[in-house]
Design an enzyme around this catalytic site. Structure first.
Site, PDB file in Angstrom:
ATOM      1  N   ARG A 135       7.918   5.108   5.774  1.00  0.00           N
ATOM      2  CA  ARG A 135       7.321   4.222   4.781  1.00  0.00           C
ATOM      3  C   ARG A 135       8.118   4.314   3.488  1.00  0.00           C
ATOM      4  O   ARG A 135       8.597   5.399   3.143  1.00  0.00           O
ATOM      5  CB  ARG A 135       5.931   4.799   4.500  1.00  0.00           C
ATOM      6  CG  ARG A 135       4.839   3.846   4.340  1.00  0.00           C
ATOM      7  CD  ARG A 135       3.537   4.584   4.070  1.00  0.00           C
ATOM      8  NE  ARG A 135       2.680   3.660   3.381  1.00  0.00           N
ATOM      9  CZ  ARG A 135       2.021   2.677   4.001  1.00  0.00           C
ATOM     10  NH1 ARG A 135       2.092   2.576   5.314  1.00  0.00           N
ATOM     11  NH2 ARG A 135       1.288   1.843   3.309  1.00  0.00           N
ATOM     12  N   GLU A 186      -1.552  -7.515   7.561  1.00  0.00           N
ATOM     13  CA  GLU A 186      -2.967  -7.850   7.554  1.00  0.00           C
ATOM     14  C   GLU A 186      -3.207  -8.684   6.289  1.00  0.00           C
ATOM     15  O   GLU A 186      -2.827  -8.265   5.199  1.00  0.00           O
ATOM     16  CB  GLU A 186      -3.781  -6.554   7.497  1.00  0.00           C
ATOM     17  CG  GLU A 186      -5.241  -6.794   7.711  1.00  0.00           C
ATOM     18  CD  GLU A 186      -6.073  -5.518   7.595  1.00  0.00           C
ATOM     19  OE1 GLU A 186      -7.276  -5.642   7.363  1.00  0.00           O
ATOM     20  OE2 GLU A 186      -5.504  -4.413   7.725  1.00  0.00           O
ATOM     21  N   LYS A 246      -2.581  -1.364  -0.639  1.00  0.00           N
ATOM     22  CA  LYS A 246      -3.162  -2.685  -0.902  1.00  0.00           C
ATOM     23  C   LYS A 246      -4.588  -2.579  -1.431  1.00  0.00           C
ATOM     24  O   LYS A 246      -4.999  -3.339  -2.304  1.00  0.00           O
ATOM     25  CB  LYS A 246      -3.148  -3.533   0.377  1.00  0.00           C
ATOM     26  CG  LYS A 246      -1.827  -4.252   0.588  1.00  0.00           C
ATOM     27  CD  LYS A 246      -1.958  -5.305   1.667  1.00  0.00           C
ATOM     28  CE  LYS A 246      -1.899  -4.665   3.031  1.00  0.00           C
ATOM     29  NZ  LYS A 246      -1.948  -5.640   4.118  1.00  0.00           N
TER      30      LYS A 246
HETATM   31  P1  ATP Z   1      -2.300  -0.795   3.302  1.00  0.00           P
HETATM   32  O1  ATP Z   1      -2.629   0.356   4.190  1.00  0.00           O
HETATM   33  O2  ATP Z   1      -1.996  -0.431   1.891  1.00  0.00           O
HETATM   34  O3  ATP Z   1      -3.262  -1.929   3.396  1.00  0.00           O
HETATM   35  P2  ATP Z   1      -0.594  -1.590   5.390  1.00  0.00           P
HETATM   36  O4  ATP Z   1       0.553  -0.762   5.739  1.00  0.00           O
HETATM   37  O5  ATP Z   1      -1.778  -1.404   6.246  1.00  0.00           O
HETATM   38  O6  ATP Z   1      -0.913  -1.359   3.856  1.00  0.00           O
HETATM   39  P3  ATP Z   1       0.012  -4.068   6.626  1.00  0.00           P
HETATM   40  O7  ATP Z   1      -0.317  -5.416   6.186  1.00  0.00           O
HETATM   41  O8  ATP Z   1      -0.687  -3.544   7.834  1.00  0.00           O
HETATM   42  O9  ATP Z   1      -0.233  -3.112   5.374  1.00  0.00           O
HETATM   43  O10 ATP Z   1       1.575  -3.878   6.798  1.00  0.00           O
HETATM   44  C1  ATP Z   1       2.382  -4.767   7.517  1.00  0.00           C
HETATM   45  C2  ATP Z   1       3.630  -4.040   7.957  1.00  0.00           C
HETATM   46  O11 ATP Z   1       4.316  -3.516   6.830  1.00  0.00           O
HETATM   47  C3  ATP Z   1       3.329  -2.884   8.868  1.00  0.00           C
HETATM   48  O12 ATP Z   1       4.247  -2.908   9.951  1.00  0.00           O
HETATM   49  C4  ATP Z   1       3.534  -1.685   8.015  1.00  0.00           C
HETATM   50  O13 ATP Z   1       3.976  -0.607   8.787  1.00  0.00           O
HETATM   51  C5  ATP Z   1       4.586  -2.154   7.015  1.00  0.00           C
HETATM   52  N1  ATP Z   1       4.471  -1.453   5.741  1.00  0.00           N
HETATM   53  C6  ATP Z   1       3.378  -1.363   4.959  1.00  0.00           C
HETATM   54  N2  ATP Z   1       3.615  -0.584   3.890  1.00  0.00           N
HETATM   55  C7  ATP Z   1       4.907  -0.178   3.981  1.00  0.00           C
HETATM   56  C8  ATP Z   1       5.762   0.655   3.175  1.00  0.00           C
HETATM   57  N3  ATP Z   1       5.332   1.237   2.055  1.00  0.00           N
HETATM   58  N4  ATP Z   1       7.035   0.832   3.591  1.00  0.00           N
HETATM   59  C9  ATP Z   1       7.482   0.255   4.709  1.00  0.00           C
HETATM   60  N5  ATP Z   1       6.731  -0.527   5.503  1.00  0.00           N
HETATM   61  C10 ATP Z   1       5.457  -0.749   5.157  1.00  0.00           C
HETATM   62 MG    MG Z   2      -2.519  -2.008   8.000  1.00  0.00          MG
END
Ligand code: ATP
Ligand code: MG
Length: 568
Positions: A267, A43, A277
């Site tokens: 994760r 995102e 984020k």
């Molecule tokens: P936040 O909730 O902090 O905004 P997010 O996981 O929603 O982070 P996205 O941009 O949706 O962020 O993530 C893109 C991809 O990266 C998704 O497939 C998510 O599952 C993966 N991802 C995000 N954080 C992690 C992590 N700590 N370890 C492994 N994969 C991750």
């Molecule tokens: Mg997300």
């Protein structure tokens, strides 16, 4: 630097359950002759962090390995939080990690198709317009132990729903006045299946579609179908989405579209590291760090600026693999992979961070000689360089003690040590300032020990780095420590705050470091091992007259360990 064979995948993942699933699907031709298709779906509401590197490594790495393709898809369904700056940042970071996407996609490309599909669900009696407020919807949803309650609007007729939904789209209603919901099961044990919201009204300008839409699909309504549109065979994401999988499947089945399958992995959590984020944005906005690419940040742009390399991050991601249970990885493991990579690749240099002047009394005044130094003992191909030596040099303040503690083998009065690649010197006397601190050490040298060995086979216990005073260049050095004080940054007492755990000493700036003159040619992101000190990399804040080096990581300091053991 890339792998030597340009055809070779940049990542090969050791066996893990995702690897095994894909290998099995390839063997069984589950998707016929079609190639494996994955996607990385960030995102664009912030910069990527080290956790995303793991997801990128799995999405791109596994597709690469099995001859498949990976799309970079921006999940840009939320117009209020998303910015073009982040889109560009994310593209840069993915490329920097060494990966390239097949198609560049945006969930917003599918807004038209998603709307058509929503109409189809309305016409099939599978979706309805609800006039409850967001709060009321929450109250009706029930809990894990209580079933939800039907909305009074749940049984609206198809014609009325269709009319209202079309009018929602045409902008007739204010924000938050109505939503479109899927009609699934208010008693489902899975809360995601209790008539989830599909569309909300939001008169907001989107970074790509402008003002074309005033209704926006929810992430959960867009995600599975976006996978399906791109014919994603293996849709990999983190475990918290496992409970959403039945919903993604429900939409795909109702619409009769390509059956993308989701697989969830753990994760990445790292000790001393916060990977949200939203919270990272808060650190930036509140000025607790300087920017998204502050070298203390766990963002890819931050650790890049700090001096981390894509090679080390990929090696780390390969080693942690993927599992189906969440855990915590020690930050030291990432640091280990980074030290290992830099040890093989970083050019050595001599830099004195806390200078102490040393005068070699019996060395001819005005004389300069050049000693030949290996650029990297781990890599003979890196060659050698000439380093100037003269009568006045700088050494580290820590490398001299007027009264040496037990087991202190460095310079002290009467003690002989080796100046690396140069000569043996023996300390003779000190000059002190008015408050009694040593400002200058006077030594004598043994001219026969040139190159750092004495012909009579005399041994010394310590080898020290040095910089010729007349030739030294000045630099600013930024020393970084952990951004959070606790292994779990979220470990704070009730009423406390995550940011209470911030390390007030995470950045220390040294203004007066003296460096060997060859470092004047350093380019931004050039990485060095400052001998006996640590790994450093040139910061983009540098200007020709003012170099700034970031400490990537200290070397493991054996003296610090001894002192610690002694309880000092
Ligand atoms: P936040 O909730 O902090 O905004 P997010 O996981 O929603 O982070 P996205 O941009 O949706 O962020 O993530 C893109 C991809 O990266 C998704 O497939 C998510 O599952 C993966 N991802 C995000 N954080 C992690 C992590 N700590 N370890 C492994 N994969 C991750
Ligand atoms: Mg997300």
């Amino acid at each position: 630097m890339s792998t030597s064979n340009p055809e070779a995948p940049v990542a090969t993942t050791p066996s893990n359950f995702l690897h095994d699933i894909i290998a099995e699907d390839v063997r069984n031709k589950t998707y016929g002759d079609a190639a494996i298709q994955t996607r990385f779906p960030p995102e664009p509401n912030g910069y990527l962090h080290i956790g995303h590197a793991k997801a990128i490594f799995l999405d791109f790495g596994l597709a690469d390995e099995f001859g498949g393709k990976t799309n970079l898809r921006f999940d840009d369904t939320n117009p209020e939080k998303e910015e073009t700056e982040y889109v560009e940042g994310i593209k840069n970071d993915v490329r920097w990690l060494g990966f390239d996407w097949d198609k560049l996609c945006y969930a917003s490309d599918y807004f038209g198709q998603l709307y058509e599909w929503a109409l189809k669900l309305v016409k099939a009696g599978k979706a309805y317009v609800d006039d409850l407020t967001a709060d009321e919807i929450r109250q009706h949803r029930g809990t894990l132990t209580e079933p939800g309650r039907d909305s009074p609007y749940r049984n609206r007729g198809v014609e009325e729903n269709l009319d209202l939904f079309v009018r929602m789209k045409s902008g007739e209603f204010p924000d938050g006045s109505r939503v479109l919901r899927a009609k699934i099961d208010m008693a489902s044990p899975n809360l995601n299946m209790r008539d989830p919201v599909m569309y909300r009204i939001l008169h907001a300008t989107h970074h790509r579609t402008g003002d074309e839409w005033c209704i926006y699909p929810m992430y959960d309504y867009a995600h599975g179908q976006s996978d399906s549109i791109e014919k994603v065979t293996h849709s990999m994401c983190t475990l918290e989405f496992a409970d959403h999988q039945p919903l993604y499947r429900w939409y795909i089945e109702q619409l009769g579209i390509f059956p993308s399958h989701q697989y969830e992995f753990d994760r990445l959590n790292l000790t001393y590291t916060m990977l949200s984020k939203r919270k990272l944005l808060q650190l930036v906005q509140e000025g607790r760090v300087n920017a998204w690419d502050d070298p203390r940040m766990p963002t890819l742009s931050g650790i890049r600026r700090r001096g981390f390399t894509p090679e080390a991050i990929r090696a780390f991601c390969g080693a942690i693999g993927a599992t189906r249970t969440n855990g915590i990885t020690d930050i030291e493991m990432l640091e280990h992979f980074q030290r290992d990579d830099l040890n093989h690749r970083a050019r050595r240099a001599m830099a004195v961070l806390h200078p102490l002047k040393v005068v070699i009394d019996n060395y001819p005044e005005g004389q300069v000689e050049f000693v030949e130094v290996q650029n990297n003992p781990e890599d003979p191909a890196a060659g050698t360089r000439q380093v100037p030596f003269s009568r006045e040099i700088y050494v580290e303040q820590d490398d001299f003690r007027e009264v040496p503690p037990p087991k202190y083998y460095r310079l002290s009065p009467g003690k002989e040590v080796r100046l690396r690649n140069a000569y043996f010197v023996t300390a003779r006397s000190v000059v002190k300032d008015s408050d009694g601190s040593v400002v200058e050490v006077h030594c004598t040298y043994d001219p026969a020990s040139r190159g750092g060995n004495s012909p009579d086979g005399r041994k010394v216990k310590s080898t020290m780095h040095w910089v010729s005073a007349a030739h030294a260049i000045n630099a600013e050095i930024r020393l970084y420590d952990k951004l959070f004080l606790k292994p779990d940054p979220y470990d704070f007492p009730e009423g406390g705050d995550l940011f209470d755990n911030l390390n007030p000493n995470s950045l220390e700036i040294l203004a007066g470091a003296r460096l060997e003159p060859s470092l004047a040619d350093a380019k931004v992101e050039d990485r060095y091992q400052f001998e006996r000190v640590g790994y450093f990399c040139l910061d983009p804040d540098s200007t020709p007259g003012h170099l700034v080096f970031n400490r990537t990581l200290p070397l493991k300091d054996s003296w610090a360990k001894i002192e610690k053991k002694a309880g000092a």
